[in-house]
Write an enzyme that holds these catalytic residues in place. Structure first.
Site, PDB file in Angstrom:
ATOM      1  N   ARG A 194       0.829  -1.226   0.000  1.00  0.00           N
ATOM      2  CA  ARG A 194       0.000   0.000   0.000  1.00  0.00           C
ATOM      3  C   ARG A 194       0.855   1.265   0.000  1.00  0.00           C
ATOM      4  O   ARG A 194       0.508   2.265   0.635  1.00  0.00           O
ATOM      5  CB  ARG A 194      -0.973   0.035   1.189  1.00  0.00           C
ATOM      6  CG  ARG A 194      -1.871  -1.147   1.281  1.00  0.00           C
ATOM      7  CD  ARG A 194      -2.853  -1.263   0.115  1.00  0.00           C
ATOM      8  NE  ARG A 194      -3.566  -2.502   0.236  1.00  0.00           N
ATOM      9  CZ  ARG A 194      -3.204  -3.636  -0.387  1.00  0.00           C
ATOM     10  NH1 ARG A 194      -2.178  -3.662  -1.222  1.00  0.00           N
ATOM     11  NH2 ARG A 194      -3.884  -4.741  -0.218  1.00  0.00           N
ATOM     12  N   SER A 245     -10.521  -0.923   3.787  1.00  0.00           N
ATOM     13  CA  SER A 245      -9.754  -1.152   5.017  1.00  0.00           C
ATOM     14  C   SER A 245      -9.247   0.169   5.565  1.00  0.00           C
ATOM     15  O   SER A 245      -8.622   0.957   4.839  1.00  0.00           O
ATOM     16  CB  SER A 245      -8.576  -2.082   4.731  1.00  0.00           C
ATOM     17  OG  SER A 245      -9.071  -3.350   4.395  1.00  0.00           O
ATOM     18  N   GLU A 315      -4.368   3.012   6.783  1.00  0.00           N
ATOM     19  CA  GLU A 315      -4.260   2.842   5.321  1.00  0.00           C
ATOM     20  C   GLU A 315      -4.996   3.989   4.643  1.00  0.00           C
ATOM     21  O   GLU A 315      -4.533   4.552   3.659  1.00  0.00           O
ATOM     22  CB  GLU A 315      -4.880   1.506   4.893  1.00  0.00           C
ATOM     23  CG  GLU A 315      -4.823   1.315   3.385  1.00  0.00           C
ATOM     24  CD  GLU A 315      -5.297  -0.060   2.936  1.00  0.00           C
ATOM     25  OE1 GLU A 315      -5.037  -1.045   3.643  1.00  0.00           O
ATOM     26  OE2 GLU A 315      -5.935  -0.133   1.870  1.00  0.00           O
TER      27      GLU A 315
HETATM   28  C1  LIG Z   1     -15.325  -1.281  -0.448  1.00  0.00           C
HETATM   29  C2  LIG Z   1     -13.848  -0.999  -0.628  1.00  0.00           C
HETATM   30  C3  LIG Z   1     -12.974  -2.048  -0.767  1.00  0.00           C
HETATM   31  C4  LIG Z   1     -11.603  -1.820  -0.912  1.00  0.00           C
HETATM   32  N1  LIG Z   1     -10.756  -2.894  -1.067  1.00  0.00           N
HETATM   33  C5  LIG Z   1      -9.451  -2.667  -1.288  1.00  0.00           C
HETATM   34  C6  LIG Z   1      -8.548  -3.779  -1.519  1.00  0.00           C
HETATM   35  O1  LIG Z   1      -8.938  -4.941  -1.525  1.00  0.00           O
HETATM   36  N2  LIG Z   1      -7.248  -3.502  -1.740  1.00  0.00           N
HETATM   37  C7  LIG Z   1      -6.762  -2.229  -1.749  1.00  0.00           C
HETATM   38  O2  LIG Z   1      -5.558  -2.046  -1.993  1.00  0.00           O
HETATM   39  N3  LIG Z   1      -7.573  -1.166  -1.530  1.00  0.00           N
HETATM   40  C8  LIG Z   1      -8.888  -1.361  -1.305  1.00  0.00           C
HETATM   41  N4  LIG Z   1      -9.717  -0.282  -1.085  1.00  0.00           N
HETATM   42  C9  LIG Z   1      -9.140   1.075  -0.996  1.00  0.00           C
HETATM   43  C10 LIG Z   1      -9.118   1.851  -2.320  1.00  0.00           C
HETATM   44  O3  LIG Z   1     -10.140   1.387  -3.179  1.00  0.00           O
HETATM   45  C11 LIG Z   1      -7.770   1.788  -3.019  1.00  0.00           C
HETATM   46  O4  LIG Z   1      -6.742   2.332  -2.220  1.00  0.00           O
HETATM   47  C12 LIG Z   1      -7.782   2.509  -4.372  1.00  0.00           C
HETATM   48  O5  LIG Z   1      -6.617   2.160  -5.093  1.00  0.00           O
HETATM   49  C13 LIG Z   1      -7.847   4.029  -4.238  1.00  0.00           C
HETATM   50  O6  LIG Z   1      -8.067   4.570  -5.530  1.00  0.00           O
HETATM   51  P1  LIG Z   1      -8.838   5.946  -5.746  1.00  0.00           P
HETATM   52  O7  LIG Z   1      -8.814   6.264  -7.177  1.00  0.00           O
HETATM   53  O8  LIG Z   1     -10.180   5.891  -5.095  1.00  0.00           O
HETATM   54  O9  LIG Z   1      -7.876   6.940  -4.955  1.00  0.00           O
HETATM   55  P2  LIG Z   1      -8.249   7.995  -3.823  1.00  0.00           P
HETATM   56  O10 LIG Z   1      -8.898   7.281  -2.686  1.00  0.00           O
HETATM   57  O11 LIG Z   1      -8.952   9.148  -4.411  1.00  0.00           O
HETATM   58  O12 LIG Z   1      -6.796   8.443  -3.383  1.00  0.00           O
HETATM   59  C14 LIG Z   1      -5.962   7.554  -2.647  1.00  0.00           C
HETATM   60  C15 LIG Z   1      -4.530   8.073  -2.679  1.00  0.00           C
HETATM   61  O13 LIG Z   1      -4.043   7.969  -4.001  1.00  0.00           O
HETATM   62  C16 LIG Z   1      -3.623   9.262  -4.455  1.00  0.00           C
HETATM   63  N5  LIG Z   1      -3.955   9.364  -5.882  1.00  0.00           N
HETATM   64  C17 LIG Z   1      -5.117   9.036  -6.494  1.00  0.00           C
HETATM   65  N6  LIG Z   1      -5.015   9.252  -7.814  1.00  0.00           N
HETATM   66  C18 LIG Z   1      -3.769   9.742  -8.035  1.00  0.00           C
HETATM   67  C19 LIG Z   1      -3.047  10.168  -9.180  1.00  0.00           C
HETATM   68  N7  LIG Z   1      -3.577  10.148 -10.410  1.00  0.00           N
HETATM   69  N8  LIG Z   1      -1.766  10.624  -9.008  1.00  0.00           N
HETATM   70  C20 LIG Z   1      -1.203  10.670  -7.774  1.00  0.00           C
HETATM   71  N9  LIG Z   1      -1.834  10.282  -6.653  1.00  0.00           N
HETATM   72  C21 LIG Z   1      -3.094   9.816  -6.780  1.00  0.00           C
HETATM   73  C22 LIG Z   1      -4.366  10.275  -3.622  1.00  0.00           C
HETATM   74  O14 LIG Z   1      -3.669  11.504  -3.566  1.00  0.00           O
HETATM   75  C23 LIG Z   1      -4.396   9.545  -2.287  1.00  0.00           C
HETATM   76  O15 LIG Z   1      -3.163   9.695  -1.638  1.00  0.00           O
HETATM   77  C24 LIG Z   1     -11.101  -0.488  -0.921  1.00  0.00           C
HETATM   78  C25 LIG Z   1     -12.010   0.591  -0.790  1.00  0.00           C
HETATM   79  C26 LIG Z   1     -13.373   0.341  -0.639  1.00  0.00           C
HETATM   80  C27 LIG Z   1     -14.324   1.498  -0.524  1.00  0.00           C
END
Ligand SMILES: Cc1cc2nc3c(=O)[nH]c(=O)nc-3n(C[C@H](O)[C@H](O)[C@H](O)COP(=O)(O)OP(=O)(O)OC[C@H]3O[C@@H](n4cnc5c(N)ncnc54)[C@H](O)[C@@H]3O)c2cc1C
Length: 319
Positions: A194, A245, A315
């Protein structure tokens, strides 16, 4: 910057959409948080460069938001600029190479694994997996249950079911403060559990990634997708908004088990509740505030520490 950074942004950004005092609540999966002072939906690399010129001159805080599935936005909102990548950054390309060669636009980095696909950072993970399936390419089906964007998956090194984004990532196109736009091999970005150095807070914006995938029979892809989706349905709460998480798994432990063993399942603070179904999820039962969530996070950390001696690390990104 005199004359106002707001006016400068309006004047300099040609393709993108700007909103001031923009609500962010519905831009996060937790459905919590106040407005962004300025929200920019970026639609070109030229605008990205122009935006950073203004942001840096005015010393503004900046945050890069993906689908908001791993963030907690404060109740009072976010000062400065929040950027989201728009449709211009959601393209998908398959280099067409199959089997041993792997040559093509990706420079052959797919090697014997098969094929390189390139995906824009704004592409939703589910759309990416669907495009890979249509092209008969497999390996990253685990992303089907991670509700974010490719940019978020790269930045967070998202993973599930023993797979992680970095395992397949070969190259990254990104913006870096003081340097501009570049493309480099993925091993430059210190991927770990992560973690990567590509996060927005570190002055970088991930624009696209190239991934090595293997030609895979459609039935095999479909079976993996069905298995991962069923597992999620059985183990994760679906009835209330959440951010996945909340804590990282400490080495050798599962955060959910530690929280459960500390007797915290179902514990509430206002409308924020430790999920009854998965103890490492905090759900928003309706009107939870960021303050409620943080109070619950604090309680969970203290109780888990007193019961197990283990310190839980967040996380979710608390902005
Ligand atoms: C129901 C549910 C289940 C989940 N299960 C998992 C799982 O199994 N495994 C897992 O790893 N995660 C899981 N997650 C967490 C999440 O989905 C991941 O971390 C996902 O990769 C975040 O992507 P996002 O586009 O929503 O980023 P955001 O939540 O919008 O941002 C997360 C981070 O990434 C950065 N970021 C986003 N886009 C960019 C970009 N283009 N450039 C630079 N930085 C950027 C942001 O600045 C921030 O620091 C889950 C979430 C939910 C709601």
């Amino acid at each position: 910057m005199s004359g106002g950074w707001q006016a400068a942004l309006r004047q300099r950004l040609r393709d993108s959409r700007l909103r001031f005092d923009a609500p962010l609540r519905n831009a996060t999966t937790l459905r919590i948080g106040g407005p962004a002072e300025c929200l920019v939906e970026l639609e070109s690399e030229a605008d990205l460069l122009a935006l950073f010129t203004v942001v840096d001159a005015a010393h503004l805080p900046l945050f890069v938001l993906g689908k908001g599935s791993n963030v907690l936005v404060p109740d009072q909102g976010i000062r400065g600029v929040v950027i989201r990548l728009g449709r211009a950054f959601a393209a998908f390309e398959d280099d067409g190479a199959r089997g041993g060669g792997g040559a093509g636009p990706g420079g052959g980095e797919a090697g014997s694994e098969g094929s390189l696909v390139r995906a824009g950072a704004a592409m939703a993970n589910a759309a990416f997996i669907e495009a890979c399936r249509e092209h008969g390419l497999g390996g990253m089906e685990f992303l089907i249950a991670v509700p974010g964007t490719i940019g978020g998956a790269i930045a967070m090194n998202a993973g599930a079911h023993q797979g992680s984004t970095a395992d397949h990532l070969r190259r990254v196109r990104f913006f870096e403060r003081g340097r501009g736009i570049a493309e480099e091999p993925a091993d430059r970005f210190e991927f770990a559990y992560r973690h990567s150095t590509l996060r927005g807070q570190l002055g970088r914006v991930t624009l696209a990634g190239a991934f090595a995938l293997a030609p895979t029979p459609p039935a095999e892809i479909a079976a993996r997708l069905a298995h991962f989706q069923a597992y999620r349905r059985e183990t994760q709460p679906r009835d209330f908004p959440n951010c996945g998480s909340v804590f990282k798994n400490p080495p050798g432990h599962f955060a959910a088990r530690l929280i459960q063993e500390a007797g915290l399942k179902g514990q509430r603070f206002g409308d924020a509740q430790v999920s009854e179904k998965h103890a490492n999820f905090i759900v928003n039962r309706g009107a939870a505030t960021a303050r409620d969530v943080l109070a619950l996070v604090d309680l969970v950390r203290r109780k888990v520490y007193s019961v197990s001696g283990i310190e839980l690390e967040l996380e979710v990104q608390v902005l």
